[in-house]
Design a protein around this motif. Structure first.
Motif, short mmCIF file in Angstrom:
data_model
loop_
_atom_site.label_atom_id
_atom_site.label_comp_id
_atom_site.label_asym_id
_atom_site.label_seq_id
_atom_site.Cartn_x
_atom_site.Cartn_y
_atom_site.Cartn_z
N ALA A 7 4.52 6.23 15.88
CA ALA A 7 4.68 5.34 14.74
C ALA A 7 4.51 6.13 13.45
O ALA A 7 3.71 7.06 13.38
CB ALA A 7 3.65 4.21 14.79
N GLU A 8 5.30 5.76 12.44
CA GLU A 8 5.16 6.44 11.14
C GLU A 8 3.92 5.99 10.38
O GLU A 8 3.35 6.73 9.60
CB GLU A 8 6.40 6.19 10.27
N VAL A 9 3.51 4.73 10.61
CA VAL A 9 2.40 4.18 9.84
C VAL A 9 1.43 3.46 10.78
O VAL A 9 1.83 2.58 11.55
CB VAL A 9 2.89 3.18 8.78
N LEU A 20 0.83 -1.21 0.00
CA LEU A 20 0.00 0.00 0.00
C LEU A 20 0.87 1.27 0.00
O LEU A 20 0.54 2.25 -0.68
CB LEU A 20 -0.94 -0.01 1.21
N LEU A 21 1.95 1.24 0.75
CA LEU A 21 2.85 2.39 0.77
C LEU A 21 3.49 2.61 -0.60
O LEU A 21 3.66 3.75 -1.05
CB LEU A 21 3.92 2.22 1.84
N LEU A 22 3.87 1.52 -1.26
CA LEU A 22 4.46 1.66 -2.59
C LEU A 22 3.42 2.17 -3.58
O LEU A 22 3.74 3.00 -4.45
CB LEU A 22 5.04 0.33 -3.06
N LEU A 39 -3.59 3.89 6.95
CA LEU A 39 -3.03 3.62 5.63
C LEU A 39 -4.08 3.06 4.68
O LEU A 39 -4.20 3.50 3.52
CB LEU A 39 -1.86 2.64 5.76
N VAL A 40 -4.87 2.11 5.17
CA VAL A 40 -5.93 1.53 4.33
C VAL A 40 -6.96 2.59 3.96
O VAL A 40 -7.41 2.66 2.80
CB VAL A 40 -6.60 0.34 5.03
N HIS A 41 -7.30 3.46 4.90
CA HIS A 41 -8.25 4.53 4.60
C HIS A 41 -7.69 5.50 3.56
O HIS A 41 -8.44 6.01 2.72
CB HIS A 41 -8.62 5.27 5.88
N ARG A 42 -6.40 5.77 3.61
CA ARG A 42 -5.79 6.67 2.62
C ARG A 42 -5.92 6.10 1.21
O ARG A 42 -6.28 6.81 0.26
CB ARG A 42 -4.32 6.90 2.94
N VAL A 43 -5.62 4.82 1.07
CA VAL A 43 -5.72 4.19 -0.24
C VAL A 43 -7.18 4.12 -0.67
O VAL A 43 -7.52 4.33 -1.84
CB VAL A 43 -5.07 2.79 -0.22
N SER A 44 -8.07 3.83 0.28
CA SER A 44 -9.49 3.77 -0.03
C SER A 44 -10.00 5.12 -0.54
O SER A 44 -10.74 5.19 -1.53
CB SER A 44 -10.28 3.35 1.22
N SER A 45 -9.58 6.20 0.11
CA SER A 45 -10.00 7.54 -0.32
C SER A 45 -9.49 7.84 -1.72
O SER A 45 -10.21 8.44 -2.55
CB SER A 45 -9.48 8.60 0.66
N TRP A 58 -10.67 -1.67 -6.05
CA TRP A 58 -10.33 -1.55 -4.63
C TRP A 58 -11.32 -2.33 -3.76
O TRP A 58 -10.92 -3.03 -2.82
CB TRP A 58 -10.30 -0.08 -4.22
N GLU A 59 -12.61 -2.24 -4.06
CA GLU A 59 -13.60 -3.00 -3.30
C GLU A 59 -13.36 -4.50 -3.45
O GLU A 59 -13.49 -5.26 -2.49
CB GLU A 59 -15.02 -2.63 -3.76
#
Length: 320
Positions: free
Chosen positions: A221-223, A139-141, A228-234, A247-248
């Motif tokens: 913590a950095e992550v 997800l970070l990548l 993180l999951v919410h960021r990708v979801s948005s 994504w779903e």
């Protein structure tokens, strides 16, 4: 995902109903077909009487037997090109390319469709620590590659195959691929789940590694996994269309319930990305050296042995 696959279906769908375009494959005759505006993959394979190719989320199957010719047709449930369907095609072509002959290719086709069906069905239970540690760097990548550029959103989601059992975590339309791993801090070892993950590809294979260490709840913590999951979801939802649908499907395949407080405990301190270029002399187990009858091989690599193959991570964002 191969640009050849995408281009073949695009050409078929731009033609009249029934238009077919052959997709190159070493064993099986595969055709991209326009099936009344739906993308269809047609395979000329010989099935035994008991072999049945299952339907799955987003696609259904048709099997036609006429004398010695057997045709299996996988048809997208959606009109036009669906990213999830293209993921299915990519997976089927990759798995069947491992076959030694046409009979084994037929077996692998049935098996690969069933595997993909299971990948895209909601899993039960929670992700384990190792699964979360594997997903975080993917997800970070993805976010790093997109880098706030709306024009790249479709490309990076299109390339991401991790949740669907793809051989590599990211396969770009141009043919270059990226395999993503996590390791503990300080970085020392990574686990390779199948030798094929480190088989060099003509357009380039990068192995990228992210050191992660879980921190206690409330600690700096950095992550944070849920964030993180919410960021990708948005990001996916703001783009909409195929990206949002993909994504779903990924969330379904992963089985993540973000309302489950279990996931709130997972926060990580993050190290610096490591990047290695995989070439023929990269330390690995060669598939050709695996004895017949051995069905699964996994191994561990010491990162210190990969220094000669290290390269600048900054260039990973240049999707060529």
């Amino acid at each position: 995902m191969s640009s050849v696959i995408h281009g073949s279906f695009d050409a078929a769908l731009r033609g009249r109903n029934g238009r077919v375009v052959q997709i190159p494959h070493p064993i099986v005759t595969f055709l991209a077909q326009n099936d009344n505006g739906h993308a269809a993959l047609v395979a000329n394979v010989t099935l035994s009487a008991h072999q049945v190719v299952p339907d799955g989320k987003g696609f259904y199957t048709k099997t036609e037997r006429s004398g010695s010719d057997h045709f299996v047709r996988l048809v997208s449930a959606e009109m036009g090109l669906s990213l999830l369907f293209l993921k299915l095609v990519d997976y089927v072509l990759d798995r069947t390319a491992e076959a030694r002959d046409s009979s084994e290719a037929a077996l692998l086709m049935v098996r690969s469709v069933d595997e993909f069906k299971r990948f895209t069905q909601r899993r039960t239970g929670r992700l384990s620590e190792s699964e979360i540690r594997g997903l975080v760097p993917e997800l970070l990548l993805l976010l790093h590659l997109q880098n706030g550029d709306e024009s790249r959103t479709w490309d990076v989601f299109h390339a991401w195959g991790g949740p669907f059992g793809a051989l590599h975590d990211f396969t770009f339309a141009e043919g270059n691929v990226v395999e993503v791993k996590s390791t503990h801090r300080p970085p020392s070892e990574i686990r390779i789940t199948t030798p094929a993950q480190l088989s060099p590809v003509p357009d380039g294979l990068d192995l990228v590694v992210l050191p992660l260490e879980k921190v206690a709840p409330g600690a700096t913590a950095e992550v944070q996994f849920v964030d993180l999951v919410h960021r990708v979801s948005s990001l996916a939802k703001s783009h909409g269309g195929d990206v949002a649908n993909l994504w779903e499907s990924a969330l379904d395949a992963l089985g993540i319930d973000l309302l489950d407080q279990y996931y709130e405990q997972w926060s990580f301190a993050v190290g610096d990305w490591l990047r290695f270029t995989v070439t023929e002399d990269f330390p690995r187990i060669h598939e050709a050296h695996i004895p017949a009858g051995v069905v699964k091989v996994a191994f561990t690599l010491r990162l210190e042995s990969l220094k000669a193959f290290a390269t600048d991570f900054a260039g990973i964002g240049e999707m060529s």
